[in-house]
Design an enzyme around this catalytic site. Structure first.
Site, PDB file in Angstrom:
ATOM      1  N   TYR A  96       0.822  -1.215   0.000  1.00  0.00           N
ATOM      2  CA  TYR A  96       0.000   0.000   0.000  1.00  0.00           C
ATOM      3  C   TYR A  96       0.857   1.267   0.000  1.00  0.00           C
ATOM      4  O   TYR A  96       0.420   2.309  -0.479  1.00  0.00           O
ATOM      5  CB  TYR A  96      -0.913   0.034   1.237  1.00  0.00           C
ATOM      6  CG  TYR A  96      -2.248  -0.633   1.052  1.00  0.00           C
ATOM      7  CD1 TYR A  96      -2.356  -1.923   0.564  1.00  0.00           C
ATOM      8  CD2 TYR A  96      -3.423   0.044   1.382  1.00  0.00           C
ATOM      9  CE1 TYR A  96      -3.583  -2.531   0.417  1.00  0.00           C
ATOM     10  CE2 TYR A  96      -4.662  -0.558   1.240  1.00  0.00           C
ATOM     11  CZ  TYR A  96      -4.735  -1.842   0.759  1.00  0.00           C
ATOM     12  OH  TYR A  96      -5.961  -2.440   0.617  1.00  0.00           O
TER      13      TYR A  96
ATOM     14  N   LYS B 256       3.020 -15.321   1.722  1.00  0.00           N
ATOM     15  CA  LYS B 256       3.172 -15.998   0.424  1.00  0.00           C
ATOM     16  C   LYS B 256       4.658 -16.323   0.278  1.00  0.00           C
ATOM     17  O   LYS B 256       5.320 -15.947  -0.691  1.00  0.00           O
ATOM     18  CB  LYS B 256       2.650 -15.085  -0.699  1.00  0.00           C
ATOM     19  CG  LYS B 256       2.527 -15.748  -2.057  1.00  0.00           C
ATOM     20  CD  LYS B 256       1.446 -16.826  -2.151  1.00  0.00           C
ATOM     21  CE  LYS B 256       1.503 -17.532  -3.491  1.00  0.00           C
ATOM     22  NZ  LYS B 256       0.614 -18.706  -3.570  1.00  0.00           N
TER      23      LYS B 256
ATOM     24  N   ASP C  53      -3.238 -18.032  -0.236  1.00  0.00           N
ATOM     25  CA  ASP C  53      -4.277 -18.690  -1.044  1.00  0.00           C
ATOM     26  C   ASP C  53      -4.961 -19.787  -0.234  1.00  0.00           C
ATOM     27  O   ASP C  53      -6.193 -19.918  -0.210  1.00  0.00           O
ATOM     28  CB  ASP C  53      -3.705 -19.222  -2.368  1.00  0.00           C
ATOM     29  CG  ASP C  53      -2.424 -20.022  -2.211  1.00  0.00           C
ATOM     30  OD1 ASP C  53      -1.847 -20.049  -1.096  1.00  0.00           O
ATOM     31  OD2 ASP C  53      -1.975 -20.639  -3.204  1.00  0.00           O
TER      32      ASP C  53
ATOM     33  N   ASP D 105      -6.437  -6.999   3.862  1.00  0.00           N
ATOM     34  CA  ASP D 105      -7.583  -6.335   3.223  1.00  0.00           C
ATOM     35  C   ASP D 105      -8.518  -7.383   2.625  1.00  0.00           C
ATOM     36  O   ASP D 105      -9.736  -7.351   2.829  1.00  0.00           O
ATOM     37  CB  ASP D 105      -7.075  -5.376   2.136  1.00  0.00           C
ATOM     38  CG  ASP D 105      -8.208  -4.640   1.451  1.00  0.00           C
ATOM     39  OD1 ASP D 105      -9.109  -4.154   2.159  1.00  0.00           O
ATOM     40  OD2 ASP D 105      -8.197  -4.563   0.207  1.00  0.00           O
TER      41      ASP D 105
ATOM     42  N   ASP E 119     -12.361  -9.104   4.322  1.00  0.00           N
ATOM     43  CA  ASP E 119     -13.660  -9.082   3.626  1.00  0.00           C
ATOM     44  C   ASP E 119     -14.275 -10.490   3.586  1.00  0.00           C
ATOM     45  O   ASP E 119     -15.484 -10.658   3.760  1.00  0.00           O
ATOM     46  CB  ASP E 119     -13.524  -8.556   2.186  1.00  0.00           C
ATOM     47  CG  ASP E 119     -13.809  -7.053   2.087  1.00  0.00           C
ATOM     48  OD1 ASP E 119     -13.533  -6.336   3.070  1.00  0.00           O
ATOM     49  OD2 ASP E 119     -14.298  -6.601   1.040  1.00  0.00           O
TER      50      ASP E 119
END
Ligand code: IPM
Ligand code: MG
Length: 359
Positions: free
Chosen positions: A141, A192, A224, A248, A252
């Site tokens: 970000y 990751k 993942d 982020d 959700d």
């Protein structure tokens, strides 16, 4: 001493959900002896409309002086064509960064009354209680270099940099481990590391910090797989800690497990516990101004503020219980409505929570 709270309604449904939270705060002030003063400022599109900038100087000054901040939401289609640095989201990212709010806590708790409102089967989600700890002021970000440039062959290319220092990883890990100590004592770090060097370092620092917390167990998942596990068997998780971008996305997903993103509050804390509190959902411009938005995520954000910045855990419990009672009475906004319940609008839901404070 009275604590200063800055209210930033923002855009879209922001003002109407914040209005419910303000009614609640006024009630806590007048009837429950909460010592606060409320101030208001403009941020996001509202900041741009007022002063030509999504994070006006004056707002940032008020934010620095405040003990805690309550934010609604930012963003709307009318601002999409503005240059990137003037878009509403810049205001939000700017205030997080300027105040050093690096630790974003996003609890995903399923209220038993809402088990039927989730898109997942009730037995998969009932009893769910996950705390997502998202790093909020670093990573891709904010990483430099970033931009869109034209290559020698005339093609344009866009690029960003996912970057973390050891110190940044260490402090968010410590936040996660400290929280885990007060819960089930399990931390799952999400990265990751099979592909990204930044994640390799992330994992190494996570292991190192975990040595200081022998009572807490640490596990690792690739992002993942973590996304899949969240919808496959979400109850396996206690605390999840992850980077800005992964957090982020995962928050959700976690939000939907609880029935609706309209139920999820969040706290963004600095190194001293000063915090900004906001619902995880966005500004939902498509339903703004219709009195149908769910104010509970914002009301639960007030509860987090009471707990983490105002040292008022008992009052926070009172608010949480009021929300629980209102749901038990069958009141539902459209996003969490199931058959047999009573459908109410934003204002009625806000009033009902205030009423239930005294039950
Ligand atoms: C969130 C939001 C923000 C983010 C946007 C509005 C910039 O999605 O708080 O999760 O990406 O952090
Ligand atoms: Mg988001």
């Amino acid at each position: 001493m009275s604590k200063k709270i800055l209210i930033l309604p923002g855009d879209g449904i922001g003002p109407e959900i914040i209005a419910q939270a303000m009614k609640l705060l006024e009630t806590l002030k007048h009837d429950f002896d909460l010592k606060i003063t409320l101030e208001q400022g403009a941020i996001g599109g509202a900041g741009y409309d007022d002063c030509g900038h999504p994070l006006p100087e004056h707002t940032l000054k008020l934010a620095r002086e405040a003990d805690a901040i309550l934010l609604g939401a930012v963003g709307g289609p009318q601002y999409d064509s503005l240059p990137r640095e003037l878009r509403p989201e810049r205001g939000l990212l700017g205030i997080r960064s300027a105040l050093g709010l690096f630790a974003n806590l996003r609890p995903a708790i399923l209220y038993p009354q809402l088990a039927g409102a989730s898109t997942l089967r009730a037995e998969v989600v009932s009893g769910l209680d996950i705390m997502i700890v998202r790093e909020l002021t670093g990573g891709i970000y904010f990483g430099q270099p970033r931009g869109i440039r034209t290559r020698e062959d005339g093609q344009r290319e866009g690029f960003n940099t996912m970057i973390y220092t050891e110190a940044e990883i260490e402090r968010i890990m410590r936040t996660a481990f400290d929280i885990a100590l007060k819960r089930q004592r399990r931390v799952c770090s999400v990265d990751k590391a099979n592909v990204l060097e930044v994640s390799e370092l992330w994992r190494e620092v996570a292991e190192r910090v975990s040595k200081d917390y022998p009572e807490v167990s640490l596990s690792h998942l690739y992002v993942d797989n973590a996304a899949m596990q969240l919808v496959r068997a979400p109850k396996q998780f206690d605390v999840m800690v992850t980077s800005n971008l992964f957090g982020d996305v995962l928050s959700d997903i976690a939000a939907m497990l609880t029935g609706s993103i309209g139920m999820l509050p969040s706290a963004s804390l600095d190194a001293n516990g000063k915090g900004m509190y906001e619902p995880v959902h966005g500004s939902a411009p498509d339903i703004a101004g219709q009195d149908i938005a769910n104010p509970l995520a914002t009301i639960l954000s007030v509860s987090m503020m009471l707990r983490y910045s105002l040292d008022e855990a008992a009052l926070a419990d009172t608010v949480d219980q009021a929300v629980s009672r209102v749901l038990a009475h069958g009141l539902r906004t459209g996003d969490i409505y199931t058959e047999g319940c009573e459908r109410v609008g934003t204002q009625l839901m806000g009033d009902a929570v205030i009423e239930a404070l005294r039950d």
